[in-house]
Design an enzyme around this catalytic site. Structure first.
Site, PDB file in Angstrom:
ATOM      1  N   ASN A   9       0.866  -1.181   0.000  1.00  0.00           N
ATOM      2  CA  ASN A   9       0.000   0.000   0.000  1.00  0.00           C
ATOM      3  C   ASN A   9       0.904   1.232   0.000  1.00  0.00           C
ATOM      4  O   ASN A   9       1.449   1.599   1.031  1.00  0.00           O
ATOM      5  CB  ASN A   9      -0.891  -0.045   1.255  1.00  0.00           C
ATOM      6  CG  ASN A   9      -1.715   1.212   1.436  1.00  0.00           C
ATOM      7  OD1 ASN A   9      -1.802   2.039   0.533  1.00  0.00           O
ATOM      8  ND2 ASN A   9      -2.326   1.351   2.608  1.00  0.00           N
ATOM      9  N   TRP A  10       1.040   1.820  -1.165  1.00  0.00           N
ATOM     10  CA  TRP A  10       1.969   2.949  -1.281  1.00  0.00           C
ATOM     11  C   TRP A  10       1.438   4.227  -0.645  1.00  0.00           C
ATOM     12  O   TRP A  10       2.174   5.201  -0.516  1.00  0.00           O
ATOM     13  CB  TRP A  10       2.251   3.225  -2.756  1.00  0.00           C
ATOM     14  CG  TRP A  10       3.182   2.260  -3.418  1.00  0.00           C
ATOM     15  CD1 TRP A  10       3.716   1.113  -2.884  1.00  0.00           C
ATOM     16  CD2 TRP A  10       3.697   2.363  -4.747  1.00  0.00           C
ATOM     17  NE1 TRP A  10       4.531   0.504  -3.805  1.00  0.00           N
ATOM     18  CE2 TRP A  10       4.544   1.246  -4.967  1.00  0.00           C
ATOM     19  CE3 TRP A  10       3.532   3.282  -5.777  1.00  0.00           C
ATOM     20  CZ2 TRP A  10       5.207   1.039  -6.174  1.00  0.00           C
ATOM     21  CZ3 TRP A  10       4.193   3.074  -6.979  1.00  0.00           C
ATOM     22  CH2 TRP A  10       5.025   1.961  -7.165  1.00  0.00           C
ATOM     23  N   LYS A  11       0.149   4.258  -0.355  1.00  0.00           N
ATOM     24  CA  LYS A  11      -0.489   5.478   0.188  1.00  0.00           C
ATOM     25  C   LYS A  11      -0.216   6.661  -0.746  1.00  0.00           C
ATOM     26  O   LYS A  11      -0.050   6.460  -1.947  1.00  0.00           O
ATOM     27  CB  LYS A  11      -0.020   5.727   1.627  1.00  0.00           C
ATOM     28  CG  LYS A  11      -0.160   4.461   2.480  1.00  0.00           C
ATOM     29  CD  LYS A  11      -0.041   4.684   3.933  1.00  0.00           C
ATOM     30  CE  LYS A  11      -0.197   3.343   4.646  1.00  0.00           C
ATOM     31  NZ  LYS A  11      -0.178   3.462   6.082  1.00  0.00           N
ATOM     32  N   HIS A  94      -9.643   1.163   4.943  1.00  0.00           N
ATOM     33  CA  HIS A  94      -8.358   1.377   5.628  1.00  0.00           C
ATOM     34  C   HIS A  94      -8.575   2.367   6.775  1.00  0.00           C
ATOM     35  O   HIS A  94      -9.379   3.293   6.658  1.00  0.00           O
ATOM     36  CB  HIS A  94      -7.331   1.920   4.637  1.00  0.00           C
ATOM     37  CG  HIS A  94      -5.945   1.942   5.205  1.00  0.00           C
ATOM     38  ND1 HIS A  94      -5.525   2.933   6.058  1.00  0.00           N
ATOM     39  CD2 HIS A  94      -4.908   1.078   5.058  1.00  0.00           C
ATOM     40  CE1 HIS A  94      -4.272   2.667   6.417  1.00  0.00           C
ATOM     41  NE2 HIS A  94      -3.878   1.556   5.827  1.00  0.00           N
ATOM     42  N   GLU A  96      -6.944   4.803   7.730  1.00  0.00           N
ATOM     43  CA  GLU A  96      -6.746   6.210   7.355  1.00  0.00           C
ATOM     44  C   GLU A  96      -7.996   6.767   6.675  1.00  0.00           C
ATOM     45  O   GLU A  96      -8.336   7.927   6.845  1.00  0.00           O
ATOM     46  CB  GLU A  96      -5.497   6.339   6.462  1.00  0.00           C
ATOM     47  CG  GLU A  96      -4.233   6.211   7.305  1.00  0.00           C
ATOM     48  CD  GLU A  96      -3.029   5.620   6.578  1.00  0.00           C
ATOM     49  OE1 GLU A  96      -3.011   5.595   5.341  1.00  0.00           O
ATOM     50  OE2 GLU A  96      -2.098   5.174   7.287  1.00  0.00           O
ATOM     51  N   GLU A 167      -5.496  -4.814  10.617  1.00  0.00           N
ATOM     52  CA  GLU A 167      -4.453  -3.806  10.790  1.00  0.00           C
ATOM     53  C   GLU A 167      -4.706  -3.005  12.072  1.00  0.00           C
ATOM     54  O   GLU A 167      -5.466  -2.022  12.059  1.00  0.00           O
ATOM     55  CB  GLU A 167      -4.461  -2.834   9.603  1.00  0.00           C
ATOM     56  CG  GLU A 167      -4.132  -3.468   8.278  1.00  0.00           C
ATOM     57  CD  GLU A 167      -3.519  -2.453   7.320  1.00  0.00           C
ATOM     58  OE1 GLU A 167      -2.443  -2.722   6.812  1.00  0.00           O
ATOM     59  OE2 GLU A 167      -4.111  -1.382   7.126  1.00  0.00           O
ATOM     60  N   GLY A 173       2.357   2.439  10.630  1.00  0.00           N
ATOM     61  CA  GLY A 173       3.295   3.546  10.446  1.00  0.00           C
ATOM     62  C   GLY A 173       4.023   3.960  11.719  1.00  0.00           C
ATOM     63  O   GLY A 173       4.689   4.988  11.755  1.00  0.00           O
ATOM     64  N   SER A 213       3.344  -2.053  10.217  1.00  0.00           N
ATOM     65  CA  SER A 213       4.800  -2.103  10.406  1.00  0.00           C
ATOM     66  C   SER A 213       5.430  -3.458  10.043  1.00  0.00           C
ATOM     67  O   SER A 213       6.363  -3.900  10.709  1.00  0.00           O
ATOM     68  CB  SER A 213       5.173  -1.688  11.837  1.00  0.00           C
ATOM     69  OG  SER A 213       4.763  -0.350  12.073  1.00  0.00           O
ATOM     70  N   GLY A 234       2.813  -1.141   4.248  1.00  0.00           N
ATOM     71  CA  GLY A 234       2.825   0.282   3.900  1.00  0.00           C
ATOM     72  C   GLY A 234       4.228   0.762   3.602  1.00  0.00           C
ATOM     73  O   GLY A 234       4.773   0.517   2.520  1.00  0.00           O
ATOM     74  N   GLY A 235       4.847   1.407   4.578  1.00  0.00           N
ATOM     75  CA  GLY A 235       6.161   2.024   4.417  1.00  0.00           C
ATOM     76  C   GLY A 235       7.200   1.154   3.720  1.00  0.00           C
ATOM     77  O   GLY A 235       7.882   1.607   2.789  1.00  0.00           O
TER      78      GLY A 235
HETATM   79  P1  PGA Z   1       2.762   0.376   7.584  1.00  0.00           P
HETATM   80  O1  PGA Z   1       1.303   0.586   6.947  1.00  0.00           O
HETATM   81  O2  PGA Z   1       3.312  -0.912   7.031  1.00  0.00           O
HETATM   82  O3  PGA Z   1       3.556   1.576   7.124  1.00  0.00           O
HETATM   83  O4  PGA Z   1       2.589   0.323   9.047  1.00  0.00           O
HETATM   84  C1  PGA Z   1       0.427  -0.490   6.746  1.00  0.00           C
HETATM   85  C2  PGA Z   1      -0.870  -0.001   6.162  1.00  0.00           C
HETATM   86  O5  PGA Z   1      -1.323   1.085   6.529  1.00  0.00           O
HETATM   87  O6  PGA Z   1      -1.491  -0.679   5.333  1.00  0.00           O
END
Ligand code: PGA
Length: 249
Positions: A9-11, A94, A96, A167, A173, A213, A234-235
């Site tokens: 997930n590149w966001k 998600h 977010e 999640e 993050g 993470s 994500g990251g």
């Molecule tokens: P993260 O994000 O790996 O940076 O914690 C995961 C996500 O939000 O899908």
């Protein structure tokens, strides 16, 4: 036997040319056949990456969708539009989106159903806050999210097309990963919810991922847990580390 999924997930990251460069750089090093690898870039990169990924075994995913087909919905993108450029997966619900854009279980559910209509697999995210975990409300919260986000989806779609991603919000993050035991405990709990509400056949087949993470150092431990069928990353999906996570063996 459930096939694993590792989705990046590149966001809101990467310009189109950066996305193109990165994917060209990693695509030949992602040679796994026993894992469905998915990259979810921002909307602007989808079309370009669709062409690049065509001859690879990496699937294309979107990060969002709207639940109407077309019309006066300024700024939105429909499931049909995504499907027309070969998007195969799409993240919905998600945290977010839930927190920053006030998306509810109902909206998540409408989006998931619309995606299924055009053959895109929704990756339905659920997760509790740290406060909910500390006050031992996490099971209740997750159950409500799972039941309501999947409401009205048929068993066949749940078995074959729907993916759930657990999640925990406190792990996203933050660099704090849930322990593999905590992640396994909740993924097993989600599988049990599916058994009780639908059937053992559905729960044996539906894929449940962990996200929060995930990095190359902890991927293997998480991905080898019995009830964890993959990861939403994500990251670490923005870096070369994604290759190491996908090749976790
Ligand atoms: P993260 O994000 O790996 O940076 O914690 C995961 C996500 O939000 O899908």
């Amino acid at each position: 036997m459930r096939k694993k999924i590792i989705a990046g997930n590149w966001k809101m990251n990467n310009l189109v040319n950066e996305a193109e460069f990165f994917v060209n750089d990693i695509k030949d090093r992602i040679n796994v056949n026993d894992v469905d690898v998915v990259i979810c870039p921002n909307y602007l990169c989808l079309d370009r990456l669709s062409g690049i990924l065509e001859d690879t075994n990496i699937h294309l995913g979107a990060q969002n969708v709207y639940y109407e087909d077309n019309g006066a919905y300024t700024g939105e993108v429909s499931a049909k539009m995504l499907s027309a450029i070969n998007v195969e997966y799409c993240i919905v619900g998600h945290s977010e989106r839930r927190i920053l854009f006030e998306e509810t279980n109902k909206i998540t559910n409408m989006k998931a159903k619309k995606l299924l209509e055009v053959g895109i697999s929704p990756i339905v995210c659920v997760g509790e806050t740290l406060e909910e975990r500390n006050s031992k409300k996490m099971f209740e919260v997750i159950e409500e999210q799972v039941i309501n986000s999947l409401d009205g989806i048929c068993e066949e779609s749940l078995k074959k097309n729907v993916v759930i991603a657990y999640e925990p919000i406190w792990a996203i993050g933050t660099g704090i990963t849930a322990t593999s035991e905590q992640a396994e405990e909740m993924c097993k709990f989600i599988r049990d919810i599916i058994t009780n509400k639908y059937s053992k056949d559905v729960s044996d087949n539906i894929r449940i991922l962990y996200g929060g993470s995930v990095k190359k150092e902890n991927a293997k431990e998480i991905l080898t847990m019995e009830n964890i069928d993959g990861a939403l990353v994500g990251g670490a999906s923005l870096k070369n580390d994604f290759v190491a996570i996908v090749n976790y063996d």
